[in-house]
Write a protein that holds these residues in place. Sequence first.
Motif, PDB file in Angstrom:
ATOM      1  N   ASP A  51       0.885  -1.223   0.112  1.00 50.77           N
ATOM      2  CA  ASP A  51      -0.088  -0.065   0.148  1.00 50.77           C
ATOM      3  C   ASP A  51       0.845   1.363   0.091  1.00 50.77           C
ATOM      4  N   GLU A  52       2.124   1.168   0.678  1.00 53.59           N
ATOM      5  CA  GLU A  52       3.067   2.130   0.733  1.00 53.59           C
ATOM      6  C   GLU A  52       3.431   2.551  -0.560  1.00 53.59           C
ATOM      7  N   ALA A  53       4.062   1.546  -1.190  1.00 48.35           N
ATOM      8  CA  ALA A  53       4.514   1.701  -2.749  1.00 48.35           C
ATOM      9  C   ALA A  53       3.502   2.267  -3.601  1.00 48.35           C
ATOM     10  N   ARG A  54       1.927   1.702  -3.533  1.00 49.58           N
ATOM     11  CA  ARG A  54       1.096   2.379  -4.710  1.00 49.58           C
ATOM     12  C   ARG A  54       0.794   4.096  -4.180  1.00 49.58           C
ATOM     13  N   GLY A  55       0.692   4.283  -2.889  1.00 54.77           N
ATOM     14  CA  GLY A  55       0.800   5.784  -2.653  1.00 54.77           C
ATOM     15  C   GLY A  55       1.738   6.277  -3.286  1.00 54.77           C
ATOM     16  N   SER A  56       3.071   6.118  -3.071  1.00 54.79           N
ATOM     17  CA  SER A  56       4.005   6.819  -3.734  1.00 54.79           C
ATOM     18  C   SER A  56       4.188   6.818  -5.479  1.00 54.79           C
ATOM     19  N   LEU A  57       3.677   5.776  -5.978  1.00 56.61           N
ATOM     20  CA  LEU A  57       3.666   5.501  -7.403  1.00 56.61           C
ATOM     21  C   LEU A  57       2.429   6.267  -7.791  1.00 56.61           C
ATOM     22  N   GLN A  58       1.309   6.371  -7.078  1.00 48.77           N
ATOM     23  CA  GLN A  58       0.204   7.244  -7.526  1.00 48.77           C
ATOM     24  C   GLN A  58       0.464   8.502  -7.725  1.00 48.77           C
ATOM     25  N   GLU A  59       1.508   9.101  -6.971  1.00 54.10           N
ATOM     26  CA  GLU A  59       1.897  10.517  -7.116  1.00 54.10           C
ATOM     27  C   GLU A  59       2.515  10.745  -8.445  1.00 54.10           C
ATOM     28  N   ASN A  60       3.391   9.601  -8.626  1.00 56.77           N
ATOM     29  CA  ASN A  60       4.239   9.624  -9.851  1.00 56.77           C
ATOM     30  C   ASN A  60       3.264   9.670 -11.081  1.00 56.77           C
ATOM     31  N   ALA A  61       2.312   8.752 -11.044  1.00 60.13           N
ATOM     32  CA  ALA A  61       1.237   8.433 -12.255  1.00 60.13           C
ATOM     33  C   ALA A  61       0.601   9.673 -12.542  1.00 60.13           C
ATOM     34  N   ASP A  62       0.281  10.574 -11.291  1.00 58.55           N
ATOM     35  CA  ASP A  62      -0.581  11.686 -11.807  1.00 58.55           C
ATOM     36  C   ASP A  62       0.241  12.766 -12.477  1.00 58.55           C
ATOM     37  N   ILE A  63       1.387  12.830 -12.287  1.00 62.60           N
ATOM     38  CA  ILE A  63       2.194  13.696 -12.793  1.00 62.60           C
ATOM     39  C   ILE A  63       2.486  13.137 -14.253  1.00 62.60           C
ATOM     40  N   LEU A  64       2.961  12.061 -14.339  1.00 62.46           N
ATOM     41  CA  LEU A  64       3.230  11.517 -15.627  1.00 62.46           C
ATOM     42  C   LEU A  64       1.915  11.604 -16.643  1.00 62.46           C
ATOM     43  N   SER A  65       0.840  11.370 -16.217  1.00 67.22           N
ATOM     44  CA  SER A  65      -0.346  11.346 -16.996  1.00 67.22           C
ATOM     45  C   SER A  65      -0.590  12.695 -17.474  1.00 67.22           C
ATOM     46  N   GLN A  66      -0.410  13.817 -17.033  1.00 65.76           N
ATOM     47  CA  GLN A  66      -0.687  15.151 -17.391  1.00 65.76           C
ATOM     48  C   GLN A  66       0.613  15.851 -18.022  1.00 65.76           C
ATOM     49  N   CYS A  67       1.666  15.057 -18.083  1.00 64.77           N
ATOM     50  CA  CYS A  67       2.865  15.670 -18.580  1.00 64.77           C
ATOM     51  C   CYS A  67       3.348  14.907 -19.940  1.00 64.77           C
ATOM     52  N   PRO A  68       2.865  15.109 -21.007  1.00 62.76           N
ATOM     53  CA  PRO A  68       3.035  14.211 -22.078  1.00 62.76           C
ATOM     54  C   PRO A  68       4.538  14.521 -22.434  1.00 62.76           C
ATOM     55  N   ASN A  69       5.312  15.512 -21.873  1.00 64.74           N
ATOM     56  CA  ASN A  69       6.535  15.732 -22.091  1.00 64.74           C
ATOM     57  C   ASN A  69       7.499  14.949 -21.221  1.00 64.74           C
ATOM     58  N   LEU A  70       6.902  14.284 -20.326  1.00 64.42           N
ATOM     59  CA  LEU A  70       7.745  13.242 -19.651  1.00 64.42           C
ATOM     60  C   LEU A  70       7.615  12.056 -19.874  1.00 64.42           C
ATOM     61  N   SER A  71       8.808  11.044 -19.712  1.00 61.10           N
ATOM     62  CA  SER A  71       8.753   9.697 -19.808  1.00 61.10           C
ATOM     63  C   SER A  71       9.556   8.985 -18.648  1.00 61.10           C
ATOM     64  N   VAL A  72       9.469   7.792 -18.595  1.00 60.22           N
ATOM     65  CA  VAL A  72      10.023   7.318 -17.197  1.00 60.22           C
ATOM     66  C   VAL A  72      10.757   5.984 -17.570  1.00 60.22           C
ATOM     67  N   ARG A  73      11.922   5.807 -16.869  1.00 56.58           N
ATOM     68  CA  ARG A  73      12.917   4.476 -16.902  1.00 56.58           C
ATOM     69  C   ARG A  73      12.703   3.997 -15.814  1.00 56.58           C
ATOM     70  N   ILE A  74      12.134   2.631 -15.543  1.00 53.96           N
ATOM     71  CA  ILE A  74      11.977   1.767 -14.251  1.00 53.96           C
ATOM     72  C   ILE A  74      13.147   0.890 -14.310  1.00 53.96           C
ATOM     73  N   GLU A  75      13.802   1.140 -13.155  1.00 49.03           N
ATOM     74  CA  GLU A  75      15.031   0.110 -12.855  1.00 49.03           C
ATOM     75  C   GLU A  75      14.632  -0.689 -11.644  1.00 49.03           C
ATOM     76  N   GLY A  76      14.521  -1.979 -11.618  1.00 45.00           N
ATOM     77  CA  GLY A  76      14.233  -2.725 -10.499  1.00 45.00           C
ATOM     78  C   GLY A  76      15.621  -3.316  -9.923  1.00 45.00           C
ATOM     79  N   TYR A  77      15.369  -3.522  -8.548  1.00 43.75           N
ATOM     80  CA  TYR A  77      16.654  -3.878  -7.778  1.00 43.75           C
ATOM     81  C   TYR A  77      16.218  -5.232  -6.714  1.00 43.75           C
ATOM     82  N   ALA A  78      17.169  -6.222  -6.394  1.00 42.23           N
ATOM     83  CA  ALA A  78      17.106  -7.088  -5.520  1.00 42.23           C
ATOM     84  C   ALA A  78      18.362  -6.679  -4.505  1.00 42.23           C
ATOM     85  N   ALA A  79      17.949  -7.129  -3.100  1.00 43.36           N
ATOM     86  CA  ALA A  79      18.789  -6.943  -2.282  1.00 43.36           C
ATOM     87  C   ALA A  79      19.834  -8.220  -1.870  1.00 43.36           C
ATOM     88  N   PRO A  80      21.107  -7.950  -1.606  1.00 39.69           N
ATOM     89  CA  PRO A  80      21.808  -9.079  -1.242  1.00 39.69           C
ATOM     90  C   PRO A  80      21.031 -10.219  -0.574  1.00 39.69           C
TER      91      PRO A  80
END
Length: 324
Positions: free
Chosen positions: A230-259
Amino acid sequence: MKFASRANAQFSSSLWLPLLLLAGGLFLTGCGATAPVVQSVSGPDTLEIEETGTFEASINSQEADEPLTYTWRFGDGSTGSGLLANHSYSSTGRYAIRFQASNEGGSDSDTISVRVVAPPQPASIRSINARPNPVDEGEPVRFRSNVQGDAPIRRTWSFGDESASSEGRSPTHTYEEPGQYTARLRARNDVGSDSRTVTVRVNRVLPDVCTTVGKLNGAFFGRNSSTLTDEARGSLQENADILSQCPNLSVRIEGYAAPGERNEQSLSEDRAEAVTDFYQNNGVPGSRIATTGQGQVEGVTTKKGGTRQYRRADSILQREDDGM
């Protein structure tokens, strides 16, 4: 007496000689050629430039004696011959045309005139433009054109956005949506028509955040999990709101794993895909998302505390002019 008779004879000869000469002159005059008389001269009242006109004359051909000479003078330095002549003009104006018929008995002439005009000019569009171009959505655009041809000329504009057409020399139009539009002008008069297009680019008016945002939120995951909290969804929703109204912006998603997490590479890819799915489900086009799994975070060991910060997917902001 003999002397007198001779004198009388000489006197009689000197008297009759002038009379004989006068009578002979009158006889010769009565037997001369009959001069021509011009009876009519005709031709067009108006010609266009380079249009050939036919000019015709008639004389007393039954009475006038041959040989006859016919001469036309067309008023522009050109001449012609015969009772029928053709001629064209290279310049506008009014020209006096003189026809003359002549023979040994004399001559006669008559004059008419012709007006030379420019040929009809069909409507022709020389240029067309729209200013400003590009333009922001909601801002008016003024269209202008250079159209030549005989008046009256009717101008009809269509703007490429399914709005009503407009008449006039210089209309204005407002586009309410961003995009690329093809506006068309059609000009026509009694002689012909022409059309031409101009492309108008309409820019979206971006909110301030589209130019001021510098960083997006990251998403953090549970151990060995790629499920969004739920915490991650809240953070990502803020990102999505910005990206959806800003066609000049794109995003590169980089996933990681911990040791110490299992299958680090595939887990990092799954975490990046989970964020991608969230963005797409919240109005961000897939064409503006790039996804990659980075595997285990480099330079980190399990002896270091707080491994939660390495179980993450970063959303790295890309502006329109940046590379993906």
